[in-house]
Design an enzyme around this catalytic site. Structure first.
Site, PDB file in Angstrom:
ATOM      1  N   SER A   1       1.809  -2.131  -3.477  1.00  0.00           N
ATOM      2  CA  SER A   1       2.842  -2.315  -4.379  1.00  0.00           C
ATOM      3  C   SER A   1       3.860  -1.048  -4.305  1.00  0.00           C
ATOM      4  O   SER A   1       3.674  -0.053  -3.822  1.00  0.00           O
ATOM      5  CB  SER A   1       2.231  -2.660  -5.910  1.00  0.00           C
ATOM      6  N   LYS A   2       4.791  -1.190  -5.119  1.00  0.00           N
ATOM      7  CA  LYS A   2       6.168  -0.156  -5.040  1.00  0.00           C
ATOM      8  C   LYS A   2       5.368   0.863  -5.894  1.00  0.00           C
ATOM      9  O   LYS A   2       5.404   2.209  -5.417  1.00  0.00           O
ATOM     10  CB  LYS A   2       7.154  -0.622  -5.902  1.00  0.00           C
ATOM     11  N   ARG A   3       4.343   0.892  -6.708  1.00  0.00           N
ATOM     12  CA  ARG A   3       3.470   1.865  -7.358  1.00  0.00           C
ATOM     13  C   ARG A   3       2.704   2.729  -6.568  1.00  0.00           C
ATOM     14  O   ARG A   3       2.997   3.935  -6.659  1.00  0.00           O
ATOM     15  CB  ARG A   3       2.783   1.080  -8.589  1.00  0.00           C
TER      16      ARG A   3
END
Ligand code: GLU
Length: 495
Positions: free
Chosen positions: A270-272
């Site tokens: 994910s972007k996170r």
């Protein structure tokens, strides 16, 4: 006969599409889908289409479509047909195809495979809540559709009137009884129990088609032969199969690419994960997430790394340029299981491409004018660089006198002998304007300083810490005046 040959040639022309929704920047998974579609098309001498799936206005993000095309351009993935590149099957933006979907919704209604549903949001919510209270999930379908507020029990006149008066959606009538069976070229047979699929909405109250409906209609109208997309769309395959069946259309081939997994642990990247690990997941910067480009990656490196997320060439080769990938790519090399994202590998692959570039090309990509001295500098440091940012940072070694010195190293030194050493080096330098390794070793022997310590002292003098390329080549490029200046500076700091 001629016609038959013409037809069979036409049937063989592969047409694939990348169909992003402009709901945000293209992430690594989207880039991979685009790349694999492109590679597949080119291997088969086919056509690569980009279609923008923007019917969900609530999720529409300004700038996202532009970003998608900028990213493809940076990655040097050429597009044959799209809203930007044109083509014979446009418009390629779904928001511009509303009338087309209406026509096809009507066709299914006429065939008896779709119907108007007038149930209000409140009624449906109530039924959902009731089902939930019983531990069930509400489904609109075979078992209850006759008791709900829809056009199935009305005659034509009644429908016409009601449609004018009330708000409605259109639902697909799932008339299957056993299994809905589809095929994925990678996974083989995929079958879903018919009653697991409810009567899905195909046209919303605002007259917009739902994603699934528009997607299938467009794949058909754009003559797509193979659909290559992420595994997250596998659960939709049964519904898509039904739509093809009810239109009586030939289905394209389907390939669902494996998920891209976090570097460690479970789940999708994910972007996170990128934000936490300090690595990019977008090709270009988006808001405050830096892209691969801005982090100094070469587009060749990114394309190469991404090509290996779920595909392999079948031999040891891992370094490829796009041209080679176009020949080598094939579904035989695709894997079903998730592909782990590994930024270290991306860095390594990038460094391999960086080493293959000519110094002039590196300088050009940095937006600088080339000159012989700069080329020599680049050639001296490049081996240690993984990215263009590394090169930019290392070039500063030539222009910036160390501002500080690594204290841990200084503390280990015998300051006096280090100072003696520096002043001997100065003398030598003033006399001869150079210092070879052999010269330096002789000086060290004379002063009875260990080679290791002597090298550290010189490195500290030139870089402020124990980093950098070959000291003696570096000094040649630095020039006499600068070397002397750095010697003076460290001397002053050793008092
Ligand atoms: N619009 C879908 C997405 O953004 C594409 C799904 C498909 O390729 O069929 O993922």
């Amino acid at each position: 006969m001629a016609n038959e040959i013409g037809l069979s040639l036409k049937q063989k022309m592969e047409r694939v599409r990348f169909a992003p929704s402009p709901t945000g920047p293209l992430h690594i998974g989207g880039v991979r889908t685009a790349l694999f579609n492109y590679l597949y098309a080119k291997k088969e001498q086919g056509v690569f289409v980009v279609r923008i799936e923007d019917t969900d206005r609530a999720r529409y993000v300004k700038g996202a479509e532009e970003y998608i095309f900028d990213a493809l351009k940076w990655l040097s993935i050429p597009v044959d047909e799209s809203p930007v590149h044109g083509g014979m099957f446009g418009p390629y933006r779904q928001s511009e195809r509303k009338e087309i979907y209406k026509k096809y919704v009507q066709i299914l209604i006429n065939k008896g495979y779709a119907y108007y549903a007038f149930d209000t949001t409140e009624t449906l919510q109530k039924m959902r809540d009731e089902a939930e209270a019983k531990g069930e999930t509400f489904k609109y379908g075979k078992h209850n559709r006759d008791n709900l507020d829809n056009s199935l029990s009305l005659d034509e006149e009644e429908i016409k009137k009601k449609v004018l008066r009330e708000s409605y959606v259109v639902r697909l009538k799932n008339v299957e009884s056993e299994y809905i069976v589809a095929r994925d070229l990678l996974r083989g047979k995929v079958s879903v129990k018919a009653d697991e699929i409810d009567d899905k909405i195909i046209m919303k109250a605002d007259g917009m088609p739902t994603y699934h409906f528009a997607n299938v209609v467009d794949d058909h109208l754009m003559k797509i032969t193979t659909v290559i997309r992420g595994e997250e769309w596998l659960p939709s395959l049964a519904l898509h199969t039904l739509i093809y069946k009810y239109f009586d259309w030939e289905k394209p081939n389907f390939i669902h690419l494996p998920l891209i997994l976090k570097t460690q642990g479970k789940g999708k990247l994910s972007k996170r994960d990128g934000d936490k690990g300090g690595f990019p997941v977008f090709p270009l910067t988006w808001e405050n997430s830096e892209g691969f480009k801005e982090k100094g990656y070469l587009s060749e490196g990114v394309v190469n790394y991404i090509s290996l997320l779920g595909w392999n060439s079948g031999d040891e080769q891992e370094i490829f340029v796009l041209e080679e990938l176009k020949n080598r790519f094939g579904i035989g090399g695709l894997q079903k299981g998730g592909a782990r994202f590994d930024i270290k590998k991306a860095e390594w692959i990038n460094s391999q491409h960086l080493q293959q570039l000519d110094a002039r090309e590196i300088i050009r990509r940095m937006g600088l004018e080339t000159n012989e001295n700069l080329e020599l500098r680049v050639n001296l440091i490049r081996e240690r660089a993984n990215t263009m940012i590394d090169i930019e940072k290392m070039l500063k070694w030539f222009d910036e006198t160390p501002a500080t010195y690594d204290n841990k190293v200084i503390q280990k030194f015998d300051t006096l002998s280090c100072r003696n050493l520096l002043s001997r080096v100065r003398e030598h330098y003033i006399k001869t304007s150079r210092l070879t390794k052999q010269d330096y070793v002789e000086i060290l022997n004379e002063l009875e300083i260990k080679i290791g310590e002597g090298m550290q002292c010189l490195r500290l003098c030139l870089f402020g810490e124990l980093i950098g390329p070959d000291l003696f080549e570096f000094m040649v490029l630095l020039g006499k005046d600068v070397v002397l200046e750095r010697i003076n500076r460290l001397e002053n700091n050793l008092i």
